[in-house]
Design an enzyme around this catalytic site. Structure first.
Site, PDB file in Angstrom:
ATOM      1  N   PHE A 101      46.131 -42.516  83.348  1.00 51.46           N
ATOM      2  CA  PHE A 101      46.784 -43.651  82.708  1.00 51.46           C
ATOM      3  C   PHE A 101      48.156 -43.228  82.212  1.00 51.46           C
ATOM      4  O   PHE A 101      48.464 -42.062  82.138  1.00 51.46           O
ATOM      5  CB  PHE A 101      45.938 -44.179  81.537  1.00 51.46           C
ATOM      6  CG  PHE A 101      45.577 -43.145  80.505  1.00 51.46           C
ATOM      7  CD1 PHE A 101      46.409 -42.909  79.418  1.00 51.46           C
ATOM      8  CD2 PHE A 101      44.420 -42.390  80.623  1.00 51.46           C
ATOM      9  CE1 PHE A 101      46.078 -41.957  78.468  1.00 51.46           C
ATOM     10  CE2 PHE A 101      44.079 -41.428  79.680  1.00 51.46           C
ATOM     11  CZ  PHE A 101      44.909 -41.222  78.591  1.00 51.46           C
ATOM     12  N   GLY A 109      64.865 -37.212  66.325  1.00 52.01           N
ATOM     13  CA  GLY A 109      63.750 -37.654  65.498  1.00 52.01           C
ATOM     14  C   GLY A 109      63.116 -38.958  65.929  1.00 52.01           C
ATOM     15  O   GLY A 109      62.212 -39.461  65.241  1.00 52.01           O
ATOM     16  N   TYR A 114      53.518 -32.310  72.441  1.00 48.63           N
ATOM     17  CA  TYR A 114      52.558 -33.102  71.673  1.00 48.63           C
ATOM     18  C   TYR A 114      51.733 -32.315  70.666  1.00 48.63           C
ATOM     19  O   TYR A 114      51.081 -32.910  69.815  1.00 48.63           O
ATOM     20  CB  TYR A 114      51.647 -33.865  72.645  1.00 48.63           C
ATOM     21  CG  TYR A 114      52.417 -34.933  73.383  1.00 48.63           C
ATOM     22  CD1 TYR A 114      52.733 -36.131  72.764  1.00 48.63           C
ATOM     23  CD2 TYR A 114      52.873 -34.723  74.678  1.00 48.63           C
ATOM     24  CE1 TYR A 114      53.461 -37.106  73.425  1.00 48.63           C
ATOM     25  CE2 TYR A 114      53.607 -35.691  75.342  1.00 48.63           C
ATOM     26  CZ  TYR A 114      53.893 -36.879  74.709  1.00 48.63           C
ATOM     27  OH  TYR A 114      54.631 -37.838  75.356  1.00 48.63           O
TER      28      TYR A 114
END
Length: 389
Positions: A389, A92, A120
């Protein structure tokens, strides 16, 4: 119990960098490397997870700006350095980091580059833009005609000063492109890292400098040479074409590789378009709409009847609601929904790279009026970021 803290000093920043690099199986930064990396740490944007006094997870954002369909530019957070210590994964930690970072995000939208595709989406990020990796057979590549402008080579010190100014002057041309922050340019000046052996050329047209190209050439087996385009920015089609002519006509180069937008017409430059081979297509932009009403209002829409979207956001419930989208814009409404969509998939359709109809076909969303929604969110150019990036 995991505690999320905002880091404030250099010692914490370096520990943050070390943990992140080890999480991706890289070495801790050397003193020289750290001197280059430090300017990329921005106060208020560096989060870490702690178990007691031990740092066990990292994430960071960079302040930037992002162009959306229609040309508006909005404040943007570039998310990077996301990592969890190997002995704390699947406990978590990452969820706590993402929730805290998104809750404190100063900008209405964020993007990232995902190391793994399954991570994601559950934090509200959707694949909003892809790129095409192309390889060009330089020995048989011919672009007919002459340059319309001039290309000149510049040294590293000149590039350090000129490129940030020129990048800002060129501006953001298509959805997905972002501005570059000072720390990003600092990393590009790393003579022992990213910038080692790089060559930079600048294009000049009738109105002055309007494009630049940075590349490296490496030697492969059998003394073959591969040119890798690292950065290609241009203000107009003439600069784009001339910079490609320069690359293709270099001596002692066998193959050229670059990442281009899905709709980039590079193969049409050549007498034989088959010299351009598409090696791969992969996700580039993962988009997270942190402020859904603001971001829906920021972009423009195509011509179609209005559609009501019902948006669900598990991490940021303030985004939950119904929004009427029409050629005149978007607004929050109390009306029956035509389409129900989670926030990660709203991110996927936001730039027009994916359509509502495609998502419905895969059973990822439910609803009607799909053709109208597709037309509203359609864009004339495929999105691209172009800044790693």
């Amino acid at each position: 119990m995991t505690e999320i803290r905002v880091l404030t000093d250099e010692a914490q920043f370096r520990a943050h960098c070390t943990l992140f690099r080890r999480a991706i199986h890289a070495q801790a930064p050397s003193d020289d490397s750290w001197a280059i990396t430090l300017p990329s740490y921005e106060q208020g944007r560096v989060h870490a997870a702690f178990d007691g006094d031990e740092m066990v997870g990292t994430t960071q954002s960079f302040g930037s700006s992002l162009v959306v369909p229609g040309g508006a530019v909005v404040p943007h957070s570039a998310i990077s350095r996301v990592g969890v210590r190997a002995d704390y994964t699947r406990r978590g930690v990452l969820t706590a980091l993402m929730r805290e970072q998104l809750s404190a995000l100063p900008d209405p939208v964020a993007t990232l580059r995902a190391t793994e595709g399954r991570i994601y989406g559950r934090f509200g990020y959707g694949v909003a833009g892809r790129v095409r990796e192309v390889e060009i057979d330089a020995k048989h590549a011919v672009i007919p005609g002459a340059m319309t402008g001039r290309v000149r080579m510049i040294d590293a010190d000149t590039a350090d000063k000129l490129l940030p100014e020129l990048h800002d002057a060129i501006g953001l041309r298509r959805p997905g492109q972002i501005s570059r922050w000072p720390g990003w340019w600092a990393r590009q000046r790393d003579r022992k890292g990213e910038a080692e052996n790089s060559v930079t050329v600048v294009h000049s047209g009738p109105d002055g400098d309007d494009g630049f190209l940075t590349y490296k050439v490496t030697t492969e087996k059998d003394f073959k040479h591969r040119l890798s385009v690292e950065d290609l920015e241009y203000a107009n089609a003439d600069a784009w074409r001339d910079l490609w002519i320069y690359v293709v006509r270099l001596d002692l180069v066998d193959h050229i590789e670059n990442e281009v937008p899905l709709d980039d017409p590079v193969s049409l430059l050549f007498e034989d378009p088959r010299v351009v081979l598409t090696k791969d297509v992969f996700d580039e932009i993962w988009l997270r709409l942190a402020d859904v009403p603001r971001m829906l209002s920021a972009r423009t829409y195509g011509h179609a009847d209005a559609v009501v979207l019902e948006v669900h956001d598990k991490l940021l419930p303030a985004n939950d609601g119904r929004y009427r989208v029409s050629p005149d814009g978007a607004e929050r409404v109390d009306a029956s929904a035509d389409i129900t969509i989670p926030v990660d998939l709203l991110g996927a359709v936001y730039f027009g790279d994916t359509t509502f109809s495609q998502l419905a076909a895969t059973k990822r969303i439910e609803g009607t009026r799909l053709a109208d929604a597709d037309a509203l969110f359609a864009v004339p150019q495929k999105p691209v970021c172009g800044t790693f990036f």
